[in-house]
Design a protein around this motif. Structure first.
Motif, PDB file in Angstrom:
ATOM      1  N   ALA A  83       0.788  -1.405   0.051  1.00 16.20           N
ATOM      2  CA  ALA A  83       0.161  -0.118   0.127  1.00 16.20           C
ATOM      3  C   ALA A  83       0.704   1.181   0.061  1.00 16.20           C
ATOM      4  N   ALA A  84       1.966   1.254   0.913  1.00 19.81           N
ATOM      5  CA  ALA A  84       2.811   2.466   0.761  1.00 19.81           C
ATOM      6  C   ALA A  84       3.359   2.643  -0.447  1.00 19.81           C
ATOM      7  N   LEU A  85       4.109   1.848  -1.003  1.00 17.07           N
ATOM      8  CA  LEU A  85       4.913   1.634  -2.361  1.00 17.07           C
ATOM      9  C   LEU A  85       3.906   2.246  -3.379  1.00 17.07           C
ATOM     10  N   THR A  86       2.721   1.570  -3.527  1.00 18.81           N
ATOM     11  CA  THR A  86       1.680   1.824  -4.482  1.00 18.81           C
ATOM     12  C   THR A  86       1.271   3.457  -4.385  1.00 18.81           C
ATOM     13  N   GLY A  87       1.074   3.581  -3.442  1.00 21.32           N
ATOM     14  CA  GLY A  87       0.383   5.022  -3.055  1.00 21.32           C
ATOM     15  C   GLY A  87       1.452   6.016  -3.249  1.00 21.32           C
ATOM     16  N   ALA A  88       2.540   6.032  -2.757  1.00 19.44           N
ATOM     17  CA  ALA A  88       3.577   6.896  -2.896  1.00 19.44           C
ATOM     18  C   ALA A  88       3.879   7.057  -4.353  1.00 19.44           C
ATOM     19  N   LEU A  89       4.128   5.899  -5.026  1.00 17.75           N
ATOM     20  CA  LEU A  89       4.593   6.015  -6.585  1.00 17.75           C
ATOM     21  C   LEU A  89       3.317   6.379  -7.295  1.00 17.75           C
ATOM     22  N   VAL A  90       2.378   6.148  -7.207  1.00 20.69           N
ATOM     23  CA  VAL A  90       1.481   6.544  -7.924  1.00 20.69           C
ATOM     24  C   VAL A  90       0.911   7.920  -7.834  1.00 20.69           C
ATOM     25  N   SER A  91       1.083   8.440  -6.676  1.00 15.57           N
ATOM     26  CA  SER A  91       0.828  10.017  -6.407  1.00 15.57           C
ATOM     27  C   SER A  91       1.981  10.640  -6.992  1.00 15.57           C
ATOM     28  N   MET A  92       3.258  10.356  -6.924  1.00 13.20           N
ATOM     29  CA  MET A  92       4.294  11.164  -7.382  1.00 13.20           C
ATOM     30  C   MET A  92       4.352  11.100  -9.005  1.00 13.20           C
ATOM     31  N   ALA A  93       3.788   9.937  -9.403  1.00 12.63           N
ATOM     32  CA  ALA A  93       3.620   9.931 -11.062  1.00 12.63           C
ATOM     33  C   ALA A  93       2.587  10.855 -11.594  1.00 12.63           C
ATOM     34  N   ARG A  94       1.533  11.056 -10.682  1.00 14.23           N
ATOM     35  CA  ARG A  94       0.361  11.630 -11.240  1.00 14.23           C
ATOM     36  C   ARG A  94       0.688  13.350 -10.983  1.00 14.23           C
ATOM     37  N   VAL A  95       1.433  13.724  -9.882  1.00 14.57           N
ATOM     38  CA  VAL A  95       2.052  15.144  -9.560  1.00 14.57           C
ATOM     39  C   VAL A  95       2.860  15.390 -10.589  1.00 14.57           C
ATOM     40  N   LEU A  96       3.773  14.595 -10.905  1.00 15.20           N
ATOM     41  CA  LEU A  96       4.889  14.983 -11.989  1.00 15.20           C
ATOM     42  C   LEU A  96       4.168  15.027 -13.556  1.00 15.20           C
ATOM     43  N   ALA A  97       3.183  14.058 -13.712  1.00 14.15           N
ATOM     44  CA  ALA A  97       2.794  14.282 -15.258  1.00 14.15           C
ATOM     45  C   ALA A  97       1.667  15.739 -15.197  1.00 14.15           C
ATOM     46  N   THR A  98       0.855  15.973 -14.087  1.00 12.65           N
ATOM     47  CA  THR A  98       0.317  17.236 -14.040  1.00 12.65           C
ATOM     48  C   THR A  98       1.175  18.213 -14.375  1.00 12.65           C
ATOM     49  N   ARG A  99       2.160  18.533 -13.294  1.00 14.99           N
ATOM     50  CA  ARG A  99       2.736  19.625 -13.438  1.00 14.99           C
ATOM     51  C   ARG A  99       3.432  19.668 -14.780  1.00 14.99           C
ATOM     52  N   GLY A 100       4.095  18.616 -15.258  1.00  9.76           N
ATOM     53  CA  GLY A 100       4.544  18.683 -16.716  1.00  9.76           C
ATOM     54  C   GLY A 100       3.889  19.100 -17.819  1.00  9.76           C
ATOM     55  N   THR A 101       2.649  18.709 -17.754  1.00 10.08           N
ATOM     56  CA  THR A 101       1.698  19.026 -18.561  1.00 10.08           C
ATOM     57  C   THR A 101       1.394  20.720 -18.456  1.00 10.08           C
ATOM     58  N   ALA A 102       1.260  20.965 -17.263  1.00  8.82           N
ATOM     59  CA  ALA A 102       0.955  22.622 -16.983  1.00  8.82           C
ATOM     60  C   ALA A 102       2.326  23.329 -17.454  1.00  8.82           C
ATOM     61  N   LYS A 103       3.386  23.074 -17.259  1.00  7.45           N
ATOM     62  CA  LYS A 103       4.643  23.433 -17.931  1.00  7.45           C
ATOM     63  C   LYS A 103       4.472  23.461 -19.299  1.00  7.45           C
ATOM     64  N   PHE A 104       4.204  22.661 -19.959  1.00  8.87           N
ATOM     65  CA  PHE A 104       4.251  22.568 -21.507  1.00  8.87           C
ATOM     66  C   PHE A 104       2.929  23.519 -21.900  1.00  8.87           C
ATOM     67  N   ALA A 105       1.860  23.523 -21.302  1.00  9.95           N
ATOM     68  CA  ALA A 105       0.940  24.224 -21.750  1.00  9.95           C
ATOM     69  C   ALA A 105       0.965  25.883 -21.763  1.00  9.95           C
ATOM     70  N   ALA A 106       1.849  26.041 -20.498  1.00  7.17           N
ATOM     71  CA  ALA A 106       2.318  27.451 -20.201  1.00  7.17           C
ATOM     72  C   ALA A 106       3.484  27.957 -21.327  1.00  7.17           C
ATOM     73  N   LYS A 107       4.139  27.194 -21.718  1.00  8.10           N
ATOM     74  CA  LYS A 107       5.214  27.512 -22.735  1.00  8.10           C
ATOM     75  C   LYS A 107       4.395  27.565 -24.268  1.00  8.10           C
ATOM     76  N   THR A 108       3.374  26.917 -24.547  1.00  7.49           N
ATOM     77  CA  THR A 108       2.927  26.846 -25.769  1.00  7.49           C
ATOM     78  C   THR A 108       1.789  28.013 -25.864  1.00  7.49           C
ATOM     79  N   SER A 109       1.525  28.690 -24.774  1.00 12.86           N
ATOM     80  CA  SER A 109       0.646  29.732 -24.910  1.00 12.86           C
ATOM     81  C   SER A 109       1.083  31.075 -24.816  1.00 12.86           C
TER      82      SER A 109
END
Length: 86
Positions: free
Chosen positions: A60-86
């Motif tokens: 549970a700890a590994l799954t929760g931590a790794l999935v949460s980290m991946a979601r945050v990094l993907a969301t932030r990466g997309t936000a940065k990409f969207a800011a650069k393209t606008s």
């Protein structure tokens, strides 16, 4: 709806999709790594009670931590990409 709002909505939709894909990918990699290390898949909520408490907590700890980290990094990466393209 103006162009800025449309771009923001598209960025949110793409960010959500990227976060879901990242979470799915991390979960699949974790399942394979767990199986390679222990010889069986990580315990799930609907499994019979044959897994020990320490194994359940570790999974549970590994799954929760790794999935949460991946979601945050993907969301932030997309936000940065969207800011650069606008």
């Amino acid at each position: 709806m103006d162009d800025k709002q449309t771009q923001s909505m598209v960025a949110k939709v793409i960010g959500t999709g990227a976060a879901l894909a990242a979470a799915f990918l991390v979960n699949q990699v974790l399942n394979q790594a767990w199986k390679a290390k222990t010889g069986h898949k990580p315990p799930r909520a609907d499994d019979p009670g044959d897994a020990g408490l320490s194994e359940i907590v570790a999974a549970a700890a590994l799954t929760g931590a790794l999935v949460s980290m991946a979601r945050v990094l993907a969301t932030r990466g997309t936000a940065k990409f969207a800011a650069k393209t606008s």
